[in-house]
Write a protein that holds these residues in place. Structure first.
Motif, PDB file in Angstrom:
ATOM      1  N   LEU A 200       0.835  -1.210   0.000  1.00 42.52           N
ATOM      2  CA  LEU A 200       0.000   0.000   0.000  1.00 42.52           C
ATOM      3  C   LEU A 200       0.866   1.254   0.000  1.00 42.52           C
ATOM      4  CD1 LEU A 200      -2.860   1.160   0.148  1.00 42.52           C
ATOM      5  CD2 LEU A 200      -2.679   1.086   2.631  1.00 42.52           C
ATOM      6  N   TYR A 201       1.905   1.276   0.850  1.00 38.56           N
ATOM      7  CA  TYR A 201       2.814   2.422   0.882  1.00 38.56           C
ATOM      8  C   TYR A 201       3.465   2.639  -0.486  1.00 38.56           C
ATOM      9  CZ  TYR A 201       2.678   2.694   6.009  1.00 38.56           C
ATOM     10  OH  TYR A 201       2.284   2.852   7.316  1.00 38.56           O
ATOM     11  N   ALA A 202       3.924   1.540  -1.087  1.00 38.76           N
ATOM     12  CA  ALA A 202       4.619   1.634  -2.372  1.00 38.76           C
ATOM     13  C   ALA A 202       3.676   2.119  -3.475  1.00 38.76           C
ATOM     14  CB  ALA A 202       5.219   0.277  -2.747  1.00 38.76           C
ATOM     15  N   ILE A 273     -10.462   3.017  -3.853  1.00 37.83           N
ATOM     16  CA  ILE A 273     -10.925   1.640  -4.042  1.00 37.83           C
ATOM     17  C   ILE A 273     -10.036   0.652  -3.282  1.00 37.83           C
ATOM     18  CG2 ILE A 273     -11.219  -0.198  -5.773  1.00 37.83           C
ATOM     19  CD1 ILE A 273     -11.968   2.017  -7.770  1.00 37.83           C
ATOM     20  N   MET A 274      -8.734   0.949  -3.209  1.00 36.40           N
ATOM     21  CA  MET A 274      -7.789   0.029  -2.570  1.00 36.40           C
ATOM     22  C   MET A 274      -7.941  -0.032  -1.053  1.00 36.40           C
ATOM     23  SD  MET A 274      -4.184   0.639  -4.510  1.00 36.40           S
ATOM     24  CE  MET A 274      -3.328  -0.243  -3.191  1.00 36.40           C
ATOM     25  N   TYR A 275      -8.145   1.103  -0.410  1.00 43.45           N
ATOM     26  CA  TYR A 275      -8.082   1.161   1.046  1.00 43.45           C
ATOM     27  C   TYR A 275      -9.042   0.199   1.750  1.00 43.45           C
ATOM     28  CZ  TYR A 275      -4.712   4.883   1.792  1.00 43.45           C
ATOM     29  OH  TYR A 275      -3.549   5.608   1.873  1.00 43.45           O
ATOM     30  N   PRO A 276     -10.313   0.044   1.310  1.00 44.58           N
ATOM     31  CA  PRO A 276     -11.192  -0.903   2.016  1.00 44.58           C
ATOM     32  C   PRO A 276     -10.671  -2.337   2.012  1.00 44.58           C
ATOM     33  CG  PRO A 276     -12.487   0.552   0.617  1.00 44.58           C
ATOM     34  CD  PRO A 276     -11.048   0.796   0.282  1.00 44.58           C
ATOM     35  N   PHE A 277     -10.003  -2.747   0.937  1.00 46.35           N
ATOM     36  CA  PHE A 277      -9.492  -4.115   0.847  1.00 46.35           C
ATOM     37  C   PHE A 277      -8.232  -4.302   1.700  1.00 46.35           C
ATOM     38  CE2 PHE A 277     -11.819  -3.393  -3.120  1.00 46.35           C
ATOM     39  CZ  PHE A 277     -12.668  -4.491  -3.123  1.00 46.35           C
ATOM     40  N   PHE A 278      -7.459  -3.252   1.890  1.00 47.40           N
ATOM     41  CA  PHE A 278      -6.211  -3.341   2.639  1.00 47.40           C
ATOM     42  C   PHE A 278      -6.403  -3.031   4.121  1.00 47.40           C
ATOM     43  CE2 PHE A 278      -4.645  -3.458  -1.517  1.00 47.40           C
ATOM     44  CZ  PHE A 278      -3.296  -3.770  -1.526  1.00 47.40           C
ATOM     45  N   GLN A 279      -7.579  -2.494   4.487  1.00 45.51           N
ATOM     46  CA  GLN A 279      -7.773  -1.976   5.825  1.00 45.51           C
ATOM     47  C   GLN A 279      -7.611  -3.039   6.910  1.00 45.51           C
ATOM     48  OE1 GLN A 279     -10.574  -2.407   8.052  1.00 45.51           O
ATOM     49  NE2 GLN A 279      -9.779  -0.913   9.539  1.00 45.51           N
ATOM     50  N   LYS A 280      -8.082  -4.282   6.659  1.00 44.12           N
ATOM     51  CA  LYS A 280      -8.024  -5.316   7.690  1.00 44.12           C
ATOM     52  C   LYS A 280      -6.592  -5.728   8.020  1.00 44.12           C
ATOM     53  CE  LYS A 280      -8.734  -9.231   4.518  1.00 44.12           C
ATOM     54  NZ  LYS A 280      -9.571 -10.416   4.245  1.00 44.12           N
ATOM     55  N   TYR A 281      -5.665  -5.513   7.069  1.00 50.25           N
ATOM     56  CA  TYR A 281      -4.261  -5.825   7.323  1.00 50.25           C
ATOM     57  C   TYR A 281      -3.490  -4.611   7.823  1.00 50.25           C
ATOM     58  CZ  TYR A 281      -5.315  -9.895   4.410  1.00 50.25           C
ATOM     59  OH  TYR A 281      -5.864 -11.028   3.882  1.00 50.25           O
ATOM     60  N   PHE A 282      -4.046  -3.425   7.597  1.00 51.62           N
ATOM     61  CA  PHE A 282      -3.282  -2.201   7.812  1.00 51.62           C
ATOM     62  C   PHE A 282      -2.950  -1.985   9.289  1.00 51.62           C
ATOM     63  CE2 PHE A 282      -2.701   2.410   8.107  1.00 51.62           C
ATOM     64  CZ  PHE A 282      -1.774   2.588   7.102  1.00 51.62           C
ATOM     65  N   GLU A 283      -3.954  -2.179  10.174  1.00 54.63           N
ATOM     66  CA  GLU A 283      -3.743  -1.896  11.591  1.00 54.63           C
ATOM     67  C   GLU A 283      -2.644  -2.770  12.178  1.00 54.63           C
ATOM     68  OE1 GLU A 283      -6.177  -1.913  15.833  1.00 54.63           O
ATOM     69  OE2 GLU A 283      -7.250  -2.194  13.946  1.00 54.63           O
TER      70      GLU A 283
END
Length: 292
Positions: A200-202, A273-283
Motif C-alpha cells: 500500500l505504501y509503495a 478503491i484500494m483502502y477498504p481491501f487493505f484496511q483489515k491488514y493495515f492496523e
C-alpha cells in the motif's frame, strides 16, 4: 456496559469533538472538489450547492475520457504503480527475511550499509547519471527501479519477521524443512499484514509521484497521470483536445474548471478503491515494533 467517571466522559467527548473537526477538515475539500466536477463553477462559488438539474453536468468527465493523453497517462500510472509495488515488495521481503535470521552471518554489516543510505545519498545529478549510464532514460525502468529499495520498509519487515513464533521454525527444521520451504510455507502466509502495508505504501507513493517521470521521461506517451494532472493544475494548461475552439471564452473557463476537478477525482479513485481491501491488514502491519 463500562462505567466511566465524569473526567473520562469529558475526555471521550473532547476526543469525539476533535475527531469530528478533523473529519470535516479532510472531507469538506474533497466534497467541494467532487461537487465542482459536476456543478457549474459560478453556482458552486455563489450558492455552494444547487438542486437544479440545469446546473449539473458530466461534461468534464466526458472531455477527460475523450482525451488520449489523459487515458494514456492513467494506464501508464497503473503500470508504473503496479510494477513498482511488485518489485518493492519482492526486494523488501527477500532482503528483510535473511536479516531476521539469528544464524545469518554478516547481517549486521549489511544493516550498516542499508542504514547509511537512509542518511546519505549522492543527490539528483549522480542518480540521473547512473540511470542514464544504465540505459534506463525514457523507459519504464527509470520509474520502477531507482526507488524500489526502501530501507525503512526493510526494517519494518525485519522487525515483523523477528516477531514470528520461533517454535514454528524449530518444528519445521525438526521435520526436515529447508530455509526456502520454511520461507514459502510458513513465513509468507503469516506475513500478509506487513506485505499488504508495504504494498500500500509503495503503490500510493508511486501513484502520487511525478518528479521522477518529469526528470527521466521525455516521451509524452510515457508520462504518468500525475504529470498530466500537474500540467493541468499547476501550469493551468488544459489539453487542447478537451475544449473546442468554438466555445465562448466564459464557457471555456467553466469547462476548464470542471476538467480540473474531474481530473482530481479520477486520479484519486484507485486509492479510494484500494483502502477498504487493505484496511483489515493495515492496523496490524503498522503496529510492527510497538510495545506489547
Amino acid at each position: 456496559m463500562e462505567n466511566h467517571t465524569k473526567t473520562d466522559k469529558l475526555l471521550l467527548l473532547g476526543n469525539k469533538i476533535v475527531l469530528t473537526i478533523c473529519i470535516l477538515i479532510v472531507m469538506l475539500p474533497l466534497l467541494y472538489i467532487l461537487l465542482g466536477s459536476f456543478l457549474d463553477p459560478n453556482v458552486l462559488l455563489s450558492k455552494g450547492f444547487s438542486l437544479n438539474p440545469a446546473d449539473w453536468s458530466l461534461e468534464g468527465y466526458k472531455r477527460i475520457f475523450q482525451d488520449d493523453l489523459m487515458i494514456r497517462g492513467f494506464i501508464n500510472s497503473i503500470i508504473y504503480s503496479v510494477g513498482f509495488t511488485l518489485v518493492t515488495v519482492a526486494v523488501t521481503i527477500f532482503a528483510a527475511y535473511p536479516l531476521s535470521i539469528e544464524g545469518f552471518k554478516g547481517k549486521n554489516v549489511f544493516m550498516v550499509f542499508f542504514l547509511i543510505t537512509m542518511f546519505f545519498n549522492g543527490g539528483l545529478i549522480p542518480t540521473y547519471l547512473v540511470v542514464k549510464d544504465l540505459g534506463m532514460l525514457n523507459t519504464i525502468w527509470a520509474i520502477i527501479l531507482p526507488g524500489a529499495i526502501n530501507v525503512w520498509n526493510i526494517i519494518l519487515a525485519r522487525t515483523f519477521f523477528k516477531g514470528l513464533p520461533k517454535e514454528l521454525f524449530q518444528a519445521a527444521k525438526i521435520d526436515g524443512a529447508s530455509e526456502l520451504k520454511i520461507f514459502l510455507k510458513i513465513v509468507l502466509p503469516l506475513s500478509k499484514p506487513i506485505i499488504f502495508v508495504i504494498a500500500l505504501y509503495a503503490f500510493v507513493g508511486q501513484w502520487n509521484s511525478y518528479f521522477d517521470a518529469m526528470i527521466y521521461l521525455e516521451d509524452q506517451e510515457l508520462q504518468p497521470l500525475q504529470l498530466v494532472l500537474r500540467s493541468i493544475l499547476i501550469q493551468n494548461q488544459v489539453q487542447p483536445g478537451m475544449i473546442s475552439d468554438q466555445l465562448a471564452m466564459a464557457e471555456m473557463s467553466k469547462l476548464a474548471e470542471k476538467i480540473k476537478y474531474a481530473s482530481i477525482v479520477i486520479s484519486s479513485l484507485p486509492l479510494l478503491i484500494m483502502y477498504p481491501f487493505f484496511q483489515k491488514y493495515f492496523e496490524k502491519g503498522v503496529m510492527v515494533g510497538s510495545i506489547k
